[in-house]
Write a protein that holds these residues in place. Structure first.
Motif, mmCIF file in Angstrom:
data_model
loop_
_atom_site.group_PDB
_atom_site.id
_atom_site.type_symbol
_atom_site.label_atom_id
_atom_site.label_comp_id
_atom_site.label_asym_id
_atom_site.label_seq_id
_atom_site.Cartn_x
_atom_site.Cartn_y
_atom_site.Cartn_z
ATOM 1 N N THR A 1 14.790 20.959 35.601
ATOM 2 C CA THR A 1 16.040 20.486 35.001
ATOM 3 C C THR A 1 17.116 21.562 35.093
ATOM 4 O O THR A 1 18.278 21.281 35.446
ATOM 5 C CB THR A 1 15.823 20.104 33.524
ATOM 6 O OG1 THR A 1 14.858 19.050 33.448
ATOM 7 C CG2 THR A 1 17.138 19.638 32.889
ATOM 8 N N GLU A 2 16.744 22.788 34.799
ATOM 9 C CA GLU A 2 17.685 23.909 34.878
ATOM 10 C C GLU A 2 18.192 24.080 36.312
ATOM 11 O O GLU A 2 19.390 24.310 36.546
ATOM 12 C CB GLU A 2 17.000 25.187 34.398
ATOM 13 C CG GLU A 2 17.932 26.352 34.193
ATOM 14 C CD GLU A 2 17.237 27.542 33.567
ATOM 15 O OE1 GLU A 2 17.847 28.633 33.563
ATOM 16 O OE2 GLU A 2 16.096 27.391 33.086
ATOM 17 N N SER A 3 17.297 23.947 37.275
ATOM 18 C CA SER A 3 17.662 24.070 38.691
ATOM 19 C C SER A 3 18.638 22.968 39.104
ATOM 20 O O SER A 3 19.608 23.215 39.841
ATOM 21 C CB SER A 3 16.399 24.012 39.556
ATOM 22 O OG SER A 3 16.719 24.011 40.925
ATOM 23 N N GLN A 4 18.376 21.744 38.625
ATOM 24 C CA GLN A 4 19.259 20.620 38.969
ATOM 25 C C GLN A 4 20.649 20.800 38.372
ATOM 26 O O GLN A 4 21.656 20.449 38.986
ATOM 27 C CB GLN A 4 18.624 19.311 38.481
ATOM 28 C CG GLN A 4 17.380 18.917 39.274
ATOM 29 C CD GLN A 4 16.677 17.716 38.675
ATOM 30 O OE1 GLN A 4 16.977 17.292 37.565
ATOM 31 N NE2 GLN A 4 15.713 17.168 39.408
ATOM 32 N N LEU A 5 20.709 21.358 37.156
ATOM 33 C CA LEU A 5 22.012 21.611 36.532
ATOM 34 C C LEU A 5 22.763 22.711 37.266
ATOM 35 O O LEU A 5 23.997 22.650 37.419
ATOM 36 C CB LEU A 5 21.816 21.981 35.054
ATOM 37 C CG LEU A 5 21.275 20.872 34.152
ATOM 38 C CD1 LEU A 5 21.024 21.397 32.747
ATOM 39 C CD2 LEU A 5 22.236 19.690 34.109
ATOM 40 N N ASP A 6 22.024 23.716 37.744
ATOM 41 C CA ASP A 6 22.648 24.761 38.564
ATOM 42 C C ASP A 6 23.258 24.145 39.820
ATOM 43 O O ASP A 6 24.371 24.505 40.230
ATOM 44 C CB ASP A 6 21.609 25.821 38.963
ATOM 45 C CG ASP A 6 21.219 26.725 37.811
ATOM 46 O OD1 ASP A 6 22.021 26.844 36.853
ATOM 47 O OD2 ASP A 6 20.123 27.307 37.852
ATOM 48 N N ALA A 7 22.523 23.211 40.419
ATOM 49 C CA ALA A 7 23.004 22.557 41.642
ATOM 50 C C ALA A 7 24.261 21.730 41.386
ATOM 51 O O ALA A 7 25.077 21.519 42.293
ATOM 52 C CB ALA A 7 21.901 21.684 42.226
ATOM 53 N N GLY B 1 26.577 22.702 39.542
ATOM 54 C CA GLY B 1 27.675 23.633 39.348
ATOM 55 C C GLY B 1 27.822 24.167 37.940
ATOM 56 O O GLY B 1 28.833 24.796 37.614
ATOM 57 N N TRP B 2 26.800 23.925 37.093
ATOM 58 C CA TRP B 2 26.867 24.471 35.735
ATOM 59 C C TRP B 2 26.746 25.991 35.792
ATOM 60 O O TRP B 2 26.048 26.557 36.637
ATOM 61 C CB TRP B 2 25.721 23.929 34.893
ATOM 62 C CG TRP B 2 25.897 22.512 34.410
ATOM 63 C CD1 TRP B 2 26.482 21.483 35.083
ATOM 64 C CD2 TRP B 2 25.437 21.988 33.162
ATOM 65 N NE1 TRP B 2 26.424 20.331 34.341
ATOM 66 C CE2 TRP B 2 25.787 20.606 33.152
ATOM 67 C CE3 TRP B 2 24.769 22.520 32.079
ATOM 68 C CZ2 TRP B 2 25.494 19.772 32.078
ATOM 69 C CZ3 TRP B 2 24.473 21.693 31.004
ATOM 70 C CH2 TRP B 2 24.840 20.335 31.004
ATOM 71 N N VAL C 1 25.414 29.622 34.470
ATOM 72 C CA VAL C 1 24.154 30.085 33.896
ATOM 73 C C VAL C 1 24.255 30.161 32.373
ATOM 74 O O VAL C 1 23.295 29.879 31.647
ATOM 75 C CB VAL C 1 23.765 31.460 34.472
ATOM 76 C CG1 VAL C 1 22.520 32.004 33.777
ATOM 77 C CG2 VAL C 1 23.525 31.367 35.968
ATOM 78 N N ALA C 2 25.454 30.501 31.899
ATOM 79 C CA ALA C 2 25.670 30.606 30.454
ATOM 80 C C ALA C 2 25.492 29.262 29.759
ATOM 81 O O ALA C 2 25.268 29.204 28.550
ATOM 82 C CB ALA C 2 27.073 31.143 30.178
ATOM 83 N N ASP C 3 25.590 28.194 30.529
ATOM 84 C CA ASP C 3 25.402 26.854 29.972
ATOM 85 C C ASP C 3 23.987 26.333 30.213
ATOM 86 O O ASP C 3 23.385 25.706 29.334
ATOM 87 C CB ASP C 3 26.407 25.878 30.590
ATOM 88 C CG ASP C 3 27.848 26.188 30.207
ATOM 89 O OD1 ASP C 3 28.071 26.595 29.048
ATOM 90 O OD2 ASP C 3 28.727 26.027 31.067
ATOM 91 N N THR C 4 23.471 26.565 31.414
ATOM 92 C CA THR C 4 22.158 25.997 31.752
ATOM 93 C C THR C 4 21.029 26.606 30.942
ATOM 94 O O THR C 4 20.106 25.897 30.517
ATOM 95 C CB THR C 4 21.848 26.165 33.253
ATOM 96 O OG1 THR C 4 21.892 27.551 33.595
ATOM 97 C CG2 THR C 4 22.845 25.388 34.102
ATOM 98 N N LYS C 5 21.080 27.916 30.720
ATOM 99 C CA LYS C 5 20.001 28.590 29.993
ATOM 100 C C LYS C 5 19.831 28.048 28.575
ATOM 101 O O LYS C 5 18.740 27.627 28.194
ATOM 102 C CB LYS C 5 20.248 30.098 29.969
ATOM 103 C CG LYS C 5 19.998 30.798 31.290
ATOM 104 C CD LYS C 5 18.515 30.783 31.649
ATOM 105 C CE LYS C 5 18.268 31.565 32.933
ATOM 106 N NZ LYS C 5 16.844 31.497 33.352
#
Length: 266
Positions: A195-201, A203-204, A206-210
């Motif tokens: 899920t974190e990887s998909q959010l990174d993809a 364009g989120w 890191v301060a939001d995805t973590k």
């Protein structure tokens, strides 16, 4: 909120499409005391002059007997009547689903459940075993079996986690608590990391995805704890302990969330 009277209106409309004799047969199989409507017979009276009773008269007689049923008996009657109607006349299923849907009910895998419990499309995407347990839980909730609802809802999650334990070689899931096996299954499938990887993809930052991923993991963990506690305190108690219906409804929703999260493609 959908009521049993709403569901009866939809089922009654489809019941009226059957032949006179078949209507009697269906309601009899569903538990209606047919001796109460025995006098409503489509045969001519002995003198040959009296009018034959219409299906409308028969349905009105059924209405009267139905109105005198207790709540539990009505639930069983409606579920069986709907099932028998579809058996007698499969082509009426489309109309039955449409009528029920407009009134807050749905017909899923031959089970009559309120629309507010589950979305049909979501259920269709789930594996067979946990889906069957979720439907069982929904039927028990509809029928007022609240402790049984919790047990079946937990059973749906058990089915999902057991499958993951077997596939990942995690050992015997019975050796872990409900909450532990949910967490282990989530980790084994890499749900949070993916899920974190998909959010990174997307364009989120890191301060939001973590923090999002951490809170998602925490929410699922807490949901598992809620279900584990309800199972221990309210599941399969058969009236021996107090049960709070809103918490039982919550257990159904948590079960759906956990099963969908655990079984969805990563």
């Amino acid at each position: 909120m959908a009521t049993l009277s709403d569901a009866w209106g939809a089922i009654r409309a489809c019941l009226g499409t059957l032949y006179f004799h078949d209507i009697k047969q269906v309601v009899g199989l569903a538990g209606l005391d047919t001796t109460r409507i025995a006098h409503i017979d489509e045969k001519l009276m002995s003198d040959g002059t009296s009018k034959r009773p219409t299906k409308g008269a028969l349905l009105a007689g059924i209405d009267q007997v139905y109105a005198e049923m207790g709540e539990d008996r009505r639930r069983r009657f409606l579920a069986i009547a709907a099932e028998e109607i579809v058996k007698q006349k499969p082509e009426v299923r489309v109309d039955l689903e449409e009528y029920l849907g407009r009134l807050g009910w749905q017909w899923v895998d031959n089970a009559l459940i309120p629309v507010s419990l589950f979305d049909t499309a979501d259920l269709a995407e789930l594996p067979e075993e946990p889906r069957a347990d979720l439907l069982k839980a929904a039927q028990r909730f509809r029928d007022g079996d609240l402790s049984g609802t919790i047990s079946a809802a937990c059973g749906a999650v058990d089915a999902a986690t057991s499958s993951i334990y077997e596939a990942a070689g995690l050992g015997d899931p019975e050796d872990a608590s409900f909450q532990e096996r949910c967490n282990c299954a989530l980790k084994a499938r890499g749900i949070i990391v993916e899920t974190e990887s998909q959010l990174d993809a997307l364009g989120w930052d890191v301060a939001d995805t973590k923090p999002f991923a951490q809170n998602l993991k925490g929410a699922l963990n807490q949901g598992a704890y809620v279900m584990q506690t309800l199972r221990a305190k309210m599941g399969d108690v058969h009236g021996t302990k107090p049960i709070l219906k809103p918490l039982v409804f919550d257990s159904l929703k948590w079960a759906e969330i956990l099963v969908r999260t655990l079984t969805s493609p990563t």
